[in-house]
Design a protein around this motif. Structure first.
Motif, PDB file in Angstrom:
ATOM      1  N   PHE A  42      -2.011 -10.383   1.354  1.00  0.00           N
ATOM      2  CA  PHE A  42      -1.125 -10.772   0.265  1.00  0.00           C
ATOM      3  C   PHE A  42      -1.669 -11.952  -0.533  1.00  0.00           C
ATOM      4  CE2 PHE A  42       2.000  -8.403   2.797  1.00  0.00           C
ATOM      5  CZ  PHE A  42       2.538  -7.609   1.794  1.00  0.00           C
ATOM      6  N   ASN A  43      -2.518 -12.768   0.072  1.00  0.00           N
ATOM      7  CA  ASN A  43      -3.104 -13.883  -0.680  1.00  0.00           C
ATOM      8  C   ASN A  43      -3.957 -13.384  -1.839  1.00  0.00           C
ATOM      9  OD1 ASN A  43      -1.965 -15.981   0.827  1.00  0.00           O
ATOM     10  ND2 ASN A  43      -3.590 -15.895   2.364  1.00  0.00           N
ATOM     11  N   SER A  44      -4.720 -12.317  -1.594  1.00  0.00           N
ATOM     12  CA  SER A  44      -5.545 -11.768  -2.673  1.00  0.00           C
ATOM     13  C   SER A  44      -4.666 -11.149  -3.762  1.00  0.00           C
ATOM     14  CB  SER A  44      -6.520 -10.718  -2.129  1.00  0.00           C
ATOM     15  OG  SER A  44      -5.829  -9.575  -1.649  1.00  0.00           O
ATOM     16  N   LEU A  45      -3.552 -10.542  -3.361  1.00  0.00           N
ATOM     17  CA  LEU A  45      -2.634  -9.981  -4.341  1.00  0.00           C
ATOM     18  C   LEU A  45      -2.026 -11.086  -5.194  1.00  0.00           C
ATOM     19  CD1 LEU A  45      -1.005  -7.687  -5.589  1.00  0.00           C
ATOM     20  CD2 LEU A  45       0.643  -7.921  -3.719  1.00  0.00           C
ATOM     21  N   ILE A  46      -1.631 -12.178  -4.566  1.00  0.00           N
ATOM     22  CA  ILE A  46      -1.071 -13.312  -5.313  1.00  0.00           C
ATOM     23  C   ILE A  46      -2.103 -13.866  -6.288  1.00  0.00           C
ATOM     24  CG2 ILE A  46      -0.262 -15.694  -5.083  1.00  0.00           C
ATOM     25  CD1 ILE A  46       1.121 -14.830  -2.485  1.00  0.00           C
ATOM     26  N   ASP A  47      -3.354 -13.958  -5.846  1.00  0.00           N
ATOM     27  CA  ASP A  47      -4.412 -14.450  -6.742  1.00  0.00           C
ATOM     28  C   ASP A  47      -4.510 -13.581  -7.993  1.00  0.00           C
ATOM     29  OD1 ASP A  47      -5.001 -16.438  -4.944  1.00  0.00           O
ATOM     30  OD2 ASP A  47      -6.742 -15.425  -4.084  1.00  0.00           O
ATOM     31  N   ARG A  48      -4.459 -12.261  -7.804  1.00  0.00           N
ATOM     32  CA  ARG A  48      -4.580 -11.353  -8.943  1.00  0.00           C
ATOM     33  C   ARG A  48      -3.363 -11.453  -9.863  1.00  0.00           C
ATOM     34  NH1 ARG A  48      -6.147  -6.575  -4.897  1.00  0.00           N
ATOM     35  NH2 ARG A  48      -8.300  -7.145  -4.461  1.00  0.00           N
ATOM     36  N   ASN A 106      -1.868  -5.647 -16.398  1.00  0.00           N
ATOM     37  CA  ASN A 106      -2.686  -6.333 -15.394  1.00  0.00           C
ATOM     38  C   ASN A 106      -1.977  -6.384 -14.047  1.00  0.00           C
ATOM     39  OD1 ASN A 106      -4.599  -6.817 -17.366  1.00  0.00           O
ATOM     40  ND2 ASN A 106      -3.850  -8.865 -17.832  1.00  0.00           N
ATOM     41  N   ILE A 107      -0.656  -6.578 -14.078  1.00  0.00           N
ATOM     42  CA  ILE A 107       0.119  -6.580 -12.838  1.00  0.00           C
ATOM     43  C   ILE A 107       0.048  -5.202 -12.187  1.00  0.00           C
ATOM     44  CG2 ILE A 107       2.446  -6.792 -11.872  1.00  0.00           C
ATOM     45  CD1 ILE A 107       3.007  -8.912 -14.005  1.00  0.00           C
ATOM     46  N   SER A 108       0.176  -4.161 -12.990  1.00  0.00           N
ATOM     47  CA  SER A 108       0.089  -2.797 -12.473  1.00  0.00           C
ATOM     48  C   SER A 108      -1.274  -2.536 -11.849  1.00  0.00           C
ATOM     49  CB  SER A 108       0.350  -1.785 -13.597  1.00  0.00           C
ATOM     50  OG  SER A 108       1.662  -1.903 -14.095  1.00  0.00           O
ATOM     51  N   PHE A 158      -4.276  -3.188  -4.800  1.00  0.00           N
ATOM     52  CA  PHE A 158      -3.758  -3.638  -3.505  1.00  0.00           C
ATOM     53  C   PHE A 158      -3.299  -2.448  -2.669  1.00  0.00           C
ATOM     54  CE2 PHE A 158      -0.222  -5.142  -0.821  1.00  0.00           C
ATOM     55  CZ  PHE A 158      -0.856  -6.151  -0.119  1.00  0.00           C
ATOM     56  N   ALA A 159      -2.596  -1.503  -3.299  1.00  0.00           N
ATOM     57  CA  ALA A 159      -2.126  -0.324  -2.585  1.00  0.00           C
ATOM     58  C   ALA A 159      -3.309   0.455  -2.001  1.00  0.00           C
ATOM     59  CB  ALA A 159      -1.308   0.569  -3.515  1.00  0.00           C
ATOM     60  N   ALA A 160      -4.346   0.641  -2.812  1.00  0.00           N
ATOM     61  CA  ALA A 160      -5.523   1.380  -2.347  1.00  0.00           C
ATOM     62  C   ALA A 160      -6.214   0.646  -1.205  1.00  0.00           C
ATOM     63  CB  ALA A 160      -6.498   1.594  -3.506  1.00  0.00           C
ATOM     64  N   ASP A 161      -6.333  -0.680  -1.323  1.00  0.00           N
ATOM     65  CA  ASP A 161      -6.974  -1.469  -0.264  1.00  0.00           C
ATOM     66  C   ASP A 161      -6.222  -1.356   1.062  1.00  0.00           C
ATOM     67  OD1 ASP A 161      -8.895  -2.287  -2.029  1.00  0.00           O
ATOM     68  OD2 ASP A 161      -8.053  -4.294  -2.358  1.00  0.00           O
ATOM     69  N   CYS A 162      -4.891  -1.145   0.974  1.00  0.00           N
ATOM     70  CA  CYS A 162      -4.064  -1.050   2.183  1.00  0.00           C
ATOM     71  C   CYS A 162      -3.905   0.390   2.670  1.00  0.00           C
ATOM     72  CB  CYS A 162      -2.692  -1.659   1.929  1.00  0.00           C
ATOM     73  SG  CYS A 162      -2.717  -3.446   1.665  1.00  0.00           S
ATOM     74  N   GLY A 163      -4.593   1.322   2.006  1.00  0.00           N
ATOM     75  CA  GLY A 163      -4.568   2.710   2.456  1.00  0.00           C
ATOM     76  C   GLY A 163      -3.445   3.548   1.899  1.00  0.00           C
ATOM     77  N   VAL A 202       7.199 -13.479  -0.191  1.00  0.00           N
ATOM     78  CA  VAL A 202       6.679 -14.423  -1.187  1.00  0.00           C
ATOM     79  C   VAL A 202       5.906 -13.674  -2.276  1.00  0.00           C
ATOM     80  CG1 VAL A 202       5.023 -16.288  -1.581  1.00  0.00           C
ATOM     81  CG2 VAL A 202       6.619 -16.436   0.326  1.00  0.00           C
ATOM     82  N   ALA A 203       5.014 -12.782  -1.856  1.00  0.00           N
ATOM     83  CA  ALA A 203       4.212 -12.041  -2.833  1.00  0.00           C
ATOM     84  C   ALA A 203       5.091 -11.137  -3.695  1.00  0.00           C
ATOM     85  CB  ALA A 203       3.152 -11.206  -2.109  1.00  0.00           C
ATOM     86  N   ALA A 204       6.014 -10.416  -3.063  1.00  0.00           N
ATOM     87  CA  ALA A 204       6.879  -9.513  -3.813  1.00  0.00           C
ATOM     88  C   ALA A 204       7.804 -10.277  -4.758  1.00  0.00           C
ATOM     89  CB  ALA A 204       7.702  -8.655  -2.841  1.00  0.00           C
ATOM     90  N   SER A 205       8.275 -11.441  -4.331  1.00  0.00           N
ATOM     91  CA  SER A 205       9.145 -12.255  -5.193  1.00  0.00           C
ATOM     92  C   SER A 205       8.389 -12.750  -6.412  1.00  0.00           C
ATOM     93  CB  SER A 205       9.708 -13.447  -4.405  1.00  0.00           C
ATOM     94  OG  SER A 205      10.551 -13.014  -3.366  1.00  0.00           O
ATOM     95  N   LEU A 206       7.136 -13.124  -6.223  1.00  0.00           N
ATOM     96  CA  LEU A 206       6.312 -13.558  -7.354  1.00  0.00           C
ATOM     97  C   LEU A 206       6.128 -12.413  -8.345  1.00  0.00           C
ATOM     98  CD1 LEU A 206       4.531 -15.774  -8.627  1.00  0.00           C
ATOM     99  CD2 LEU A 206       2.617 -14.886  -7.273  1.00  0.00           C
ATOM    100  N   ILE A 207       5.860 -11.227  -7.828  1.00  0.00           N
ATOM    101  CA  ILE A 207       5.701 -10.054  -8.691  1.00  0.00           C
ATOM    102  C   ILE A 207       6.998  -9.776  -9.440  1.00  0.00           C
ATOM    103  CG2 ILE A 207       5.375  -7.540  -8.646  1.00  0.00           C
ATOM    104  CD1 ILE A 207       3.502  -8.130  -6.167  1.00  0.00           C
ATOM    105  N   HIS A 208       8.110  -9.843  -8.726  1.00  0.00           N
ATOM    106  CA  HIS A 208       9.418  -9.612  -9.346  1.00  0.00           C
ATOM    107  C   HIS A 208       9.666 -10.619 -10.470  1.00  0.00           C
ATOM    108  CE1 HIS A 208      13.662  -8.827  -9.820  1.00  0.00           C
ATOM    109  NE2 HIS A 208      13.988 -10.024  -9.379  1.00  0.00           N
TER     110      HIS A 208
END
Length: 234
Positions: A5-11, A20-22, A28-33, A150-156
């Motif tokens: 999630f740290n890399s996702l937050i960075d992006r 860009n968010i999409s 991130f989804a692909a990296d997690c399989g 935390v990551a999902a809240s930032l995205i939201h």
């Protein structure tokens, strides 16, 4: 599977546009399989989404109001923690309409995944999901709940600020008079004052406000004005 999630937050932090968010969520989804991601926000007038699900499925989901049938949405309303799901699980015990929904989702490559519920104000929830076209061989590795939240809240927050797609996909359709009456009510005017301003009968103002309140699925007029303001209808 590693939930970074740290890399996702960075992006997300360097994302200036919804596109860009999409892109960050897709990577991130692909990296997690996973095959897809979906951000869904349920509003009084319907739902809107940012997703890389097949376009045909997105259009059908929003047009038909499938959030009322979606078992993922139902579960997100009843838990605050990330959860795993499988569309095929307990399928036979579902009512016919929900079985049809599950089958249609599977046809579009949405069979299992992991979702993170998010508070969206006034008792509503937004949901960030990562989905797979496969049924899981076993359980996914569950992410740390705090890091995920935390990551999902930032995205939201970013999506809310950017006001994805302008408005919810199915905003209530208020008439010009309903909007005017609701706007003046939001400004603190009484019904007879609104009637004078608009040069209509007080009963017309009352009917317009009642109609707007019902369309917005609000219990009170203050709630109706708050919803209409949030949806940028007034």
């Amino acid at each position: 599977m590693k939930w970074d999630f740290n890399s996702l937050i960075d992006r997300i932090m360097v994302s200036a546009e919804i596109g860009n968010i999409s892109a960050a969520l897709r990577r991130f989804a692909a990296d997690c399989g996973f095959d897809h991601f979906a951000y869904l926000s349920i509003k009084p007038g319907g739902a809107y989404a940012i997703s890389d699900y097949p376009q045909e499925w997105q259009r059908r989901y929003l047009r038909e109001g499938y959030e009322r049938l979606d078992p993922v949405v139902w579960r997100a309303q009843h838990t605050a923690l990330p959860f795993q799901w499988s569309m095929g699980k307990d399928r036979k015990s579902l009512p016919r309409e929900k079985r049809a929904f599950v089958d249609q989702a599977a046809e579009h490559g949405i069979r299992s995944g992991l979702s993170i519920p998010l508070p969206d104000g006034f008792g509503r929830r937004a949901i960030l999901s990562f989905a797979s076209a496969r049924q899981p061989d076993g359980k996914y590795e569950t992410p740390d709940a705090n890091e995920a939240f935390v990551a999902a809240s930032l995205i939201h927050a970013f999506i809310t600020v950017h006001d994805s797609r302008g408005e919810p996909a199915r905003s209530p359709c208020l008439t010009p008079q309903e909007k005017l009456c609701l706007r003046w009510k939001a400004e603190g005017k009484k019904n007879h004052e609104i009637a004078q301003i608009l040069q209509v009968k007080a009963s017309t103002v009352r009917w317009s406000l009642d109609a707007a309140r019902e369309k917005l699925n609000a219990v009170t007029l203050p709630q109706a004005t708050a919803i209409a303001t949030a949806l940028r209808l007034i």
